[in-house]
Scaffold this motif. Structure first.
Motif, PDB file in Angstrom:
ATOM      1  N   SER A   1       0.810  -1.218   0.000  1.00 42.51           N
ATOM      2  CA  SER A   1       0.000   0.000   0.000  1.00 42.51           C
ATOM      3  C   SER A   1       0.839   1.262   0.000  1.00 42.51           C
ATOM      4  CB  SER A   1      -0.938   0.009   1.208  1.00 42.51           C
ATOM      5  OG  SER A   1      -0.206   0.151   2.417  1.00 42.51           O
ATOM      6  N   SER A   2       2.116   1.150   0.358  1.00 41.47           N
ATOM      7  CA  SER A   2       2.985   2.328   0.375  1.00 41.47           C
ATOM      8  C   SER A   2       3.789   2.491  -0.912  1.00 41.47           C
ATOM      9  CB  SER A   2       3.950   2.250   1.561  1.00 41.47           C
ATOM     10  OG  SER A   2       4.888   1.199   1.379  1.00 41.47           O
TER      11      SER A   2
ATOM     12  N   SER B   1       8.597   2.679  -2.086  1.00 44.42           N
ATOM     13  CA  SER B   1       7.917   3.863  -1.573  1.00 44.42           C
ATOM     14  C   SER B   1       8.829   5.084  -1.613  1.00 44.42           C
ATOM     15  CB  SER B   1       7.444   3.621  -0.134  1.00 44.42           C
ATOM     16  OG  SER B   1       8.536   3.249   0.691  1.00 44.42           O
TER      17      SER B   1
ATOM     18  N   THR C   1      -0.322   6.290  -4.054  1.00 45.90           N
ATOM     19  CA  THR C   1      -0.139   4.966  -3.457  1.00 45.90           C
ATOM     20  C   THR C   1      -1.504   4.315  -3.256  1.00 45.90           C
ATOM     21  OG1 THR C   1      -0.307   5.732  -1.165  1.00 45.90           O
ATOM     22  CG2 THR C   1       1.901   5.777  -2.188  1.00 45.90           C
TER      23      THR C   1
ATOM     24  N   ALA D   1      -2.541   3.185  -0.487  1.00 46.18           N
ATOM     25  CA  ALA D   1      -3.074   3.718   0.767  1.00 46.18           C
ATOM     26  C   ALA D   1      -3.854   5.002   0.522  1.00 46.18           C
ATOM     27  CB  ALA D   1      -1.935   3.972   1.755  1.00 46.18           C
TER      28      ALA D   1
END
Length: 320
Positions: free
Chosen positions: A21-22, A36, A63, A65
């Motif tokens: 998610s990053s 990331s 991202t 997230a």
């Protein structure tokens, strides 16, 4: 035609949504990069290619997230055949394509991929029976496909010719080397390598339904309804002559057409298959027509003629 084994032999990788998610996602095409660190990925190789673009606002990344806070996926069953369900992200994300979930007695196959993968999407698809396989038409739709494959513990199939465009290696990613491959044995789902847009661009055939993504690009004229006039009366003459249904582009956003020899080669492949419907890259790009195969050929010939190829052998091809 090659047949995949009943049990695909690969080492399942752990689905780690927190880490993934990053990682960075291109806002323009949704390609997923396994880092990331924004200083290590400052441009997108997909968007730098002439088949894509960087918008006037410049290169930017997001991202998973971030997207999970602002976007969601919608599931829409296809009214003409409930075995097909479109999955698309709202608000529109990147290219905006849909994925199509195909339900078969041998398990579900996901055609193409979208970037947003969240808990709700995973739960909903598992509630529908999960996924036996993912098949992706071409690199513009690779997005977060490795995460989808890990989440559902299934293989994801891409053309061997195009695998260099993928951003991460995965045991789940299976390159297709044959011109035709049955995805999930005895499911009736067949991946067909047409090329054109990319060397390995795929279409997917299931029970007379051809999933075309933008290997064949559905046109507004192809979707038009000339069956009635503005009063609701049956329109005399029906569909006017000379209208295309599809266009065939090397670069869709930059409007660079395929050359006529490539159209002829694609027709040589597609002419061997029967289909009565096409399903394009976006929801609403669905055409139900017993004569749709002839409209593919007609569209190729229209494009060839307007490119100055009136004497090319493709122009003399007729439906058998």
């Amino acid at each position: 035609m090659s047949n995949l084994s009943d049990t695909m032999d690969f080492t399942r990788e752990t689905y780690d949504p927190a880490t993934a998610s990053s990682w960075l996602i291109c806002r323009t095409c949704s390609t997923h990069f396994p880092t990331s660190d924004r200083s290590s990925v400052t441009t997108c190789h997909i968007c730098d290619d002439p088949r894509q673009y960087v918008p006037p606002t410049g290169q930017t990344f997001t991202t998973l997230a971030e997207l999970r806070r602002t976007h969601r996926n919608e599931f829409t069953a296809y009214a003409r055949d409930p075995r097909l369900t479109s999955i698309e992200t709202t608000p529109r994300l990147a290219i905006g394509q849909r994925a199509i979930l195909i339900r078969t007695p041998r398990g579900n196959v996901l055609w193409d991929c979208i970037a947003l993968l969240d808990d709700d999407t995973v739960a909903r698809i598992r509630g529908m029976g999960g996924l036996e396989a993912v098949v992706i038409s071409h690199p513009h739709y690779y997005s977060t496909h490795v995460q989808w494959a890990r989440a559902f513990g299934c293989p994801v199939y891409i053309s061997a010719e195009d695998r260099a465009w993928a951003t991460m290696a995965s045991a789940h990613t299976i390159p297709l080397t044959d011109a035709e491959t049955e995805i999930v044995p005895r499911s009736g789902v067949r991946a067909i390598k047409l090329g054109g847009h990319f060397p390995g661009s795929l279409v997917l055939l299931f029970d007379g339904r051809l999933m075309i993504a933008d290997t064949l690009v559905t046109t507004p004229a192809g979707l038009g309804d000339w069956s009635v006039d503005s009063t609701g009366a049956t329109r005399k003459g029906g569909r006017p002559p000379g209208l295309n249904t599809f266009t065939f582009q090397w670069s869709i956003p930059n409007m660079i057409p395929l050359r006529v020899d490539e159209l002829a080669r694609m027709w040589d492949v597609l002419s061997s298959y029967d289909f009565r419907a096409t399903h394009g890259a976006f929801r609403g790009m669905d055409i139900e027509d017993e004569g749709i195969k002839g409209r593919v050929l007609e569209s190729m010939q229209i494009q060839a003629r307007f490119m100055g190829n009136e004497t090319h052998p493709l122009m003399s091809v007729r439906m058998s």
